[in-house]
Design a protein around this motif. Structure first.
Motif, PDB file in Angstrom:
ATOM      1  N   HIS A1088       0.833  -1.217   0.000  1.00  0.00           N
ATOM      2  CA  HIS A1088       0.000   0.000   0.000  1.00  0.00           C
ATOM      3  C   HIS A1088       0.858   1.254   0.000  1.00  0.00           C
ATOM      4  N   SER A1091       2.521   1.763  -3.318  1.00  0.00           N
ATOM      5  CA  SER A1091       1.592   2.171  -4.376  1.00  0.00           C
ATOM      6  C   SER A1091       1.142   3.616  -4.200  1.00  0.00           C
ATOM      7  N   LYS A1092       0.990   4.055  -2.980  1.00  0.00           N
ATOM      8  CA  LYS A1092       0.524   5.433  -2.787  1.00  0.00           C
ATOM      9  C   LYS A1092       1.591   6.449  -3.149  1.00  0.00           C
ATOM     10  N   GLN A1324       7.317  -0.428 -10.878  1.00  0.00           N
ATOM     11  CA  GLN A1324       6.076  -0.827 -10.216  1.00  0.00           C
ATOM     12  C   GLN A1324       5.833  -2.312 -10.369  1.00  0.00           C
ATOM     13  N   CYS A1436      -7.162  -2.120 -10.313  1.00  0.00           N
ATOM     14  CA  CYS A1436      -5.994  -2.545  -9.539  1.00  0.00           C
ATOM     15  C   CYS A1436      -4.902  -1.491  -9.635  1.00  0.00           C
ATOM     16  N   VAL A1437      -3.829  -1.700  -8.853  1.00  0.00           N
ATOM     17  CA  VAL A1437      -2.728  -0.745  -8.787  1.00  0.00           C
ATOM     18  C   VAL A1437      -2.033  -0.625 -10.130  1.00  0.00           C
ATOM     19  N   THR A1440      -3.977   1.386 -12.557  1.00  0.00           N
ATOM     20  CA  THR A1440      -3.968   2.800 -12.115  1.00  0.00           C
ATOM     21  C   THR A1440      -2.701   3.485 -12.581  1.00  0.00           C
TER      22      THR A1440
END
Length: 1448
Positions: A1088, A1091-1092, A1324, A1436-1437, A1440
């Motif tokens: 998390h 990803s943020k 990523q 999903c990440v 995104t």
């Protein structure tokens, strides 16, 4: 406050104070009539109600608003006001002469000009005093010390200030010359008195209402007025009216009033200089000073007060004036200061007095029926109480009940709200009536009074000392505006008395008694008038007195008398007699007046209903008397009438035009007087019958009913109290009492009486009963109970004989004694045998009680034995009682001994062994009584044996005790008052455990750490929120035969699970479960946070660090949670971040001691042989750390070997992102270099991109396998300092990254954004570690709709297949291959989330990505709830990130 004068006020003697009993207080008029002979000698008296008489205060305080009167204290006193008026006249005289008055000082004191003027006048005038040289005498009379030539100073001041004024008063300043005589006619036109001298005598100097404030003269030379320049007429006409010459124009004065001219040297006395102000000639001066003045009276204040506001003002005034709290000011001090202020001209103190407030408007202070104030049932007695001032004026004994109108202040009470120094001046009540004043609450009210017999003497003294005031106001004493010092009145022989009326007390004033006083402070009083029979003659005398003063009547006395005569049948006989006498005088005077009117020529007569008119419509035009019986009118003046005394003052018409108006003819008045006379004679017939009844003997005696009828007749006819009535009432009362006693004796009811007036009550003795029977036959009244009482006396004598027989026997039956006592209750006399019978009965009952108590040892307590002994001590001596007492006392002594011994054994320190206590308990059991300490001793022994048995079982079982069980044993053992050998060992073992906990806490816990030792040792059961919606784990269905899983959601659950585990293996299994949860939760948190930090459209809303602000400046990234922090917020002063992996404050929870210290701590714990949750956690921690060390060493060796084979890599570089143009070199550097330390991209709408950097190196996640990442994470989670952690950190930090995609090696200059996008996408992909998902029976057919999409529950794959899928997913290349699983028919049940938590259970909730990949994820792994998955799209990440790059 000024210093008091030497002639201080001396209080007059006190007036009588009466304290009636409740019986006397029941009839107020009877009590006042009783004290009248004493109280009327002093004029006033004080009455204190009986204790407990406290009526509630019923006035409506919220509605009570009033405008008080203004009182200037130095204007109240008569002599002081005369002085002020004199000074006012002097000041006015000199002011009109153009010279403002300046009062001279002598011996540093203001000269008393009034006294000086009066003394000189008494000595014969100025000329005579100067000729006989009496100025020294006058100085001594004024109080000056001799020998200081004060007389010459007084003469100079008199000659300068007073002599011109006296010349003006005598008229000598007006010279009658030849020219002046021609002007006399002009003066005569102004005044009705022709002679000039007579003019000034007629217009004497009068009193001005307000005192003049004397000021210093202001001398200004430039303001001197030029008299001769004022519109002068022709020169030949401007001449002096005295000498007739126009010479010396500079000395010629021109009057500012009439423009007449006078030489300064022609005036008497002559003027030395021209006046500086306006100047009046003697003629104008006489006109100004002769103007009549207004009568003196109190002004009304401008402010309307509420009761609360007035009280605050009053308290503040008194507190400020005396400079102390109001309740601490002595009444004597206030009294002296009041009379000092009243007599001081120079003191100007003003107060306010709320007087004469109508109770009808705001409500009385006493409760009234149907009033606003709701009376409690306990206070309803005050509604009809005679001392309630609303009732007193209108009670039957009051004559005012026959006045038809409600008179405010007389028949209706008035309210008075006072403050300190507010006063009521000398006065008598209207119509010379009684008055009664009640002080509801507040500070005292000081009263002064003179008896009615001294009223004329007091009036004469005041007129003598202040004649000027009475000349202008003859009825001055009726205005209530003048006061005089009681000491002055007493010095002239007037008897004066005083009192202080406190709250809850009454003050009664008697007819024509002058009274005055003042208030000591804030208070609330109420007053009303009343009149009794003795007032009747004074009432008529008062009407005649009012006629002489031309004062109005409050009510018509004649009308009241006629009203009483019309009700003659209901009048009290004494009142009827008084009315008869008053009416005889009234008819005689009325007859004479009517005859005189007829002789004058008045022939017309007519009846007039004057009682139907208002009082002000029937007042005499001359004397203002209220006419009732008759009056004279004239047709020329409708509505105007005159009484028969002033017929000539009606009008100038002839008397023959007058009409005589009458209410009754004389023939109507005589029958009314006759009826009153008959009412008075009714008493004589009744008195003769009473005398005959009282003197009857033997068979002529009347019955009790006859006596009662005579008393009732007296009450109904309201006959006066006298000796005959008193004798009748006494005989009737004695007969009724004897009849009642006889009836009670016959009925068997108890009757008490007073012997010889004593206070003790007793029954009649047998001898007294015999005497009482004889008394019944001697009464003047015959009673029917006498024969019956004689029979009762015979029965009592028989009872006495039987009792003597029973008492003489040695052994008596209890039943027989009780039977005699029961019979005695029928005899209401004192029997000497009863005490002996009662003593005998008490002995029998006590012995029976002892026998019953000793027969039941289980209920026989020490208190019961003591109570029986105390009861026995109170009995009369008897052999049987003494024997039983001895046995009971012996038993009590033995019981107390063993009770005390048992108590001492229980309280012993150290406690006794169980054997000693058991022996003592066995001996105490032999005592036949209930002993609390002995029972407690037995209970302690029983508890001790149970505890020893439990301790023995624990030792024999060979199990290691838990810490909680050990602490429980210690607590229970310490509460037992028995020596327990294992207790000390248990206590020592418990202390060792506690000491170990403290040592472990000091080693592992940081200073002021919020965590407990168990939290640090156990795996973390709670990891920080990942920012996704939380969902409670779905409960899996319980499989048959499987043990139910205990939830581990809190520290209490963990501690409970560890405490309930039977051995170390079960505890280790619990902790292993926690470890797995810890790793899964942390993986989700890391994913998390990573990803943020990736660039997105709303990245400016991102908050990081402990301060929850956006990233800026130098940043630090935690190796454990992978969150970003501002370096200024979390900088570690302990060392450089590059030396070791940097952990944020929330992740670094312990001190992380070396492994050696932790092992020593474990060794110390194993020696205690006590199980506790911390021990199991420490075992697990050591095993986990050792296992991790082994794996870390292997991994580090493999990584180093691999690095040696691959060659050195390029060191990481700082990546900078910028908007605008980017060179090919920079693109190449970014694409060819390693991953940056922290590479999110921060975007703002239409703004340039910003640059930020990290201060420390972070382990790059690009190309990092999941196993290495989990190994490093687990090492950072360990609260132990291990060298392998540092080694692994440096190896991972310096490892080479995988080569970038081919498209980024040499991009063109215009494709820099694509290269950057690809770099970020590659990073990523490595961070999220995507994995394939297999679907079960569901094939994707395009993207689901936006409104609603289904979620599925899939069966979990077996573990081996899952691992294979994970390995395949990890080794798979680009993320673009993930979307090709849509066309696969193979069941994919593996979640591609980076930190898959691998949920267990028969059914697991899944959610499909609505982006480009269309992959399936566990809902719990991506933080999506079932409700959210059904209502909204999930992206999903990875998708995104792709969308963000495409937007860029």
């Amino acid at each position: 406050m000024s210093r008091p004068r030497t002639d201080e006020f001396k209080p007059p003697p006190e007036c009588p104070v009466f304290e009636p009993s409740w019986e006397e207080f029941g009839d107020p008029f009877a009590f006042i009539n009783k004290i009248r002979p004493i109280a009327e000698k002093t004029g006033i008296c004080k009455v204190r109600p009986p204790p407990g008489w406290q009526p509630p205060f019923a006035c409506d305080v919220d509605r009570l608003h009033f405008v008080p009167r203004i009182q200037r204290l130095n204007e109240l006193e008569a002599q002081t006001r005369v002085k002020l008026n004199f000074l006012d006249q002097i000041a006015k005289f000199w002011d009109l002469q153009g010279c403002p008055l300046k009062i001279p000082h002598v011996e540093r004191k203001i000269l008393d000009l009034y006294r000086l003027n009066k003394l000189v006048a008494d000595e014969g005038g100025f000329d005579l005093v100067c000729r006989d040289r009496r100025w020294t005498k006058i100085a001594l009379q004024m109080g000056f010390a001799p020998g200081k030539a004060i007389g010459s100073h007084l003469r100079a001041h008199y000659e300068k200030v007073l002599y011109p004024y006296n010349l003006f008063q005598s008229g000598a300043n007006l010279l009658v010359s030849a020219i002046m005589s021609r002007l006399v006619l002009g003066l005569v036109l102004i005044t009705p008195h022709p002679p000039i001298k007579g003019l000034y005598k007629e217009h004497a100097i009068t009193v001005k209402q307000e005192p003049v404030e004397v000021k210093e003269p202001v001398i200004e030379a430039d303001k001197i007025k030029s008299r001769y320049k004022k519109n002068l007429p022709p020169v030949d006409l401007v001449v002096c009216l005295v000498c007739g010459s126009g010479a010396d124009e500079d000395r010629l004065l021109l009057c500012d009033g009439c423009d007449d001219s006078y030489h300064t040297f022609c005036l008497i006395p002559s003027l030395q200089d021209v006046p500086k102000g306006d100047w009046r000639c003697p003629k104008c001066l006489a006109q100004e000073c002769s103007k009549p003045q207004e009568a003196f009276g109190f002004e009304q204040a401008y402010r309307d007060y509420s009761l609360r506001a007035f009280g605050q003002m009053a308290d503040a005034f008194k507190s400020d004036y005396f400079n102390m709290p109001v309740h601490m000011v002595p009444t004597e001090l206030v009294e002296k200061e009041f009379w000092r202020l009243v007599g001081a001209i120079e003191e100007d103190v003003t107060v306010e007095y709320g007087a004469d407030i109508a109770s009808k408007e705001f409500g009385s202070g006493f409760p009234i029926p149907n009033g606003r104030f709701k009376v409690s049932p306990a206070d309803e007695k005050y509604l009809k109480c005679g001392w309630n001032l609303n009732n007193m004026a209108m009670m039957d004994p009051s004559v005012l009940t026959h006045v038809t109108a409600d008179i405010c202040g007389m028949t209706l009470p008035w309210l008075y709200v006072g403050m300190c120094f507010s006063s009521f001046c000398w006065h008598i009540e209207d119509h010379w009536s009684y008055s009664i004043n009640y002080l509801h609450w507040g500070e005292p009210k000081t009263w002064y009074g003179a008896p009615g017999s001294a009223a004329e003497q007091l009036e004469a003294v005041m007129k003598k000392l202040a004649p000027e005031l009475f000349d202008s106001q003859p009825d001055l004493l009726h205005q209530l505006v003048t006061i005089m010092n009681p000491n002055t009145l007493m010095a002239h022989g007037v008897p004066i008395y005083r009192t202080n009326q406190c709250a809850g007390e009454f003050v009664v004033t008697f007819p024509r008694a002058y009274h005055s006083g003042f208030n000591q402070g804030f208070n609330f009083a109420e007053a009303v008038n009343f009149c009794t029979t003795d007032w009747m003659p004074l009432g008529r005398q008062c009407v005649d007195h009012y006629r002489l003063l031309n004062r109005y009547n409050v009510f018509s006395h004649d009308e009241m008398v006629c009203n009483m005569a019309s009700k003659a049948g209901t009048l009290d006989v004494v009142l009827a007699s008084a009315v008869h006498r008053d009416m005889a005088l009234m008819i005689r005077e009325e007859k004479a007046l009517r005859d005189a009117v007829k002789k004058l020529g008045v022939s017309r007569c007519q009846e007039a209903k004057y009682d139907h008119l208002q009082d002000d419509e029937r007042q005499c035009v001359k004397c203002r008397t209220t006419c009732y019986l008759s009056a004279v009118t004239c047709p020329c003046s409708p509505g105007v009438l005159a009484c028969l005394h002033h017929i000539h003052d009606l009008c100038p018409c002839p008397v023959s035009n007058y009409t005589l108006n009458y209410r009754f003819t004389l023939d109507d008045l005589y029958p009314m007087m006759t009826a009153v006379k008959h009412r008075a004679e009714l008493y004589d017939d009744w008195a003769s019958r009473v005398a005959e009844t009282l003197d009857a003997r033997l068979e002529k005696k009347k019955g009790l009913s006859v006596f009662r009828s005579l008393v009732s007749e007296s009450d109904s006819n309201i006959f006066p109290d006298n000796d005959l009535l008193f004798r009748l009432q006494l005989v009737t009362k004695d007969a009724e009492k004897c009849s009642s006693v006889a009836q009670q004796l016959l009925g068997g009811k108890r009757q008490t009486r007073f012997r010889c007036g004593g206070k003790s009550q007793s029954l009649l003795t047998v001898e007294e009963l015999r005497s009482f029977v004889r008394q019944l036959y001697n009464l003047p009244c015959s009673l029917t109970q006498a024969p019956l009482l004689k029979k009762l006396l015979n029965d009592i004598e028989d009872f006495q004989q039987h009792s003597e027989k029973v008492l003489s026997e040695a052994v008596s039956s209890v039943v027989e004694i009780q039977g005699l006592l029961d019979v005695s209750f029928d005899f209401d006399v004192e029997l000497p045998e009863l005490p002996c019978l009662r003593v005998k009965l008490e002995h029998a009952r006590w012995l029976e009680g002892v026998q019953q108590a000793t027969g039941r040892p289980s209920t026989l307590t020490l208190e019961a034995m003591r109570r029986l002994i105390d009861q026995g001590l109170g009995l009369a001596p008897h052999p049987s009682v003494e024997k039983a007492m001895a046995r009971l006392q012996e038993l009590l002594s033995v019981a107390e001994h063993w009770e005390d011994k048992a108590g001492s054994l229980l309280r012993a320190s150290p406690p006794h062994p169980i054997e000693t206590l058991s022996a003592a308990a066995e001996k105490a059991s032999a005592i036949p009584a209930q002993l609390p300490n002995c029972l407690l001793l037995k209970a302690s022994i029983r508890t001790a044996r149970e505890w020893l048995q439990e301790a023995e079982e624990q030792q024999a079982g060979g199990t290691v005790p838990t810490a909680d069980a050990l602490a429980d044993m210690v607590l229970r053992g310490q509460a037992i008052q028995v020596h327990l050998e294992p207790l000390e060992r248990f206590r020592s073992l418990s202390a060792e455990v506690q000491e170990w906990k403290e040592s472990a806490a000091s080693m592992l816990l940081k200073k002021d750490s919020p965590f407990t030792l168990l939290e640090i040792l156990c795996p973390r059961f709670e990891v920080g929120s990942v920012g996704s919606p939380k969902r409670k784990p779905k409960k899996a269905s319980q499989q048959p035969g499987k043990k139910k899983t205990v939830p581990l959601d809190s520290l209490a659950d963990i501690e409970k699970a560890l405490s309930e585990s039977k051995d170390s293996s079960s505890a280790a299994a619990t902790l292993e479960e926690l470890r797995l949860r810890e790793m899964d939760a942390l993986a989700a948190l890391r994913a998390h946070n990573e990803s943020k930090l990736l660039p997105s459209g709303d990245c400016m809303e991102l908050t990081v660090c402990l301060c929850h602000k956006t990233p800026m400046g130098a940043m630090l990234q935690c190796e454990l949670c992978r969150d970003a922090f501002h370096s200024v917020c979390v900088r570690d002063p302990g060392g450089s971040p590059a030396e070791r992996p940097w952990l944020c404050p929330p992740c670094r929870r312990s001190e992380a001691p070396p492994m050696a210290e932790v092992l020593s701590l474990l060794a110390a714990l194993e020696r205690t042989r006590v199980r506790l949750p911390e021990a199991d956690a420490l075992h697990f921690l050591v095993e986990r750390a050792v296992s991790w060390q082994h794996r870390a060493r292997q991994t580090s060796d493999e990584l180093r070997l691999q690095e040696m084979q691959e060659g050195p890599g390029t060191p990481p570089v700082l990546t900078r992102w910028a908007s605008g143009s980017t060179t090919a070199d920079s693109n190449a550097q970014v694409c060819g270099g390693r991953a940056p330390y922290l590479t999110p991209e921060w975007n703002k709408t239409s703004l340039p991109q910003t640059v930020f950097y990290t201060e420390q190196k972070c382990i790059p996640l690009q190309g990092l396998s999941r196993e290495l990442e989990e190994l490093m994470v687990e090492g950072l989670l360990l609260p132990v300092s291990l060298p392998e952690t540092q080694d692994l950190y440096h190896v991972l930090l310096q490892r080479p990254l995988s080569p970038p995609p081919a498209g980024c090696l040499s991009p063109p200059l215009d494709d820099s954004s694509d290269c950057t996008e690809h770099l970020q996408l590659s990073s990523q992909e490595k961070t999220l570690s995507w994995r394939h998902l297999a679907r079960e029976g569901v094939k994707a057919e395009g993207r689901p709709g936006k409104d609603k999409k289904p979620h599925y529950k899939r069966q979990k794959m077996n573990k081996d297949k899952s691992l294979e899928r994970r390995a395949a997913s990890t080794s798979s290349s680009p993320r673009s291959d993930f979307s090709q699983s849509d066309d696969s028919d193979e069941e994919m049940s593996e979640c591609p989330a980076e930190s898959c938590q691998q949920p267990e259970g028969d059914e697991v909730d899944w959610v499909q990505c609505d982006g480009r990949c269309n992959q399936w994820f566990h809902q719990v792994c991506v933080g999506v709830t079932t409700e959210l998955a059904e209502k909204e799209d999930y992206v999903c990440v990875g998708c995104t990130i792709d969308d963000g790059h495409l937007r860029q």
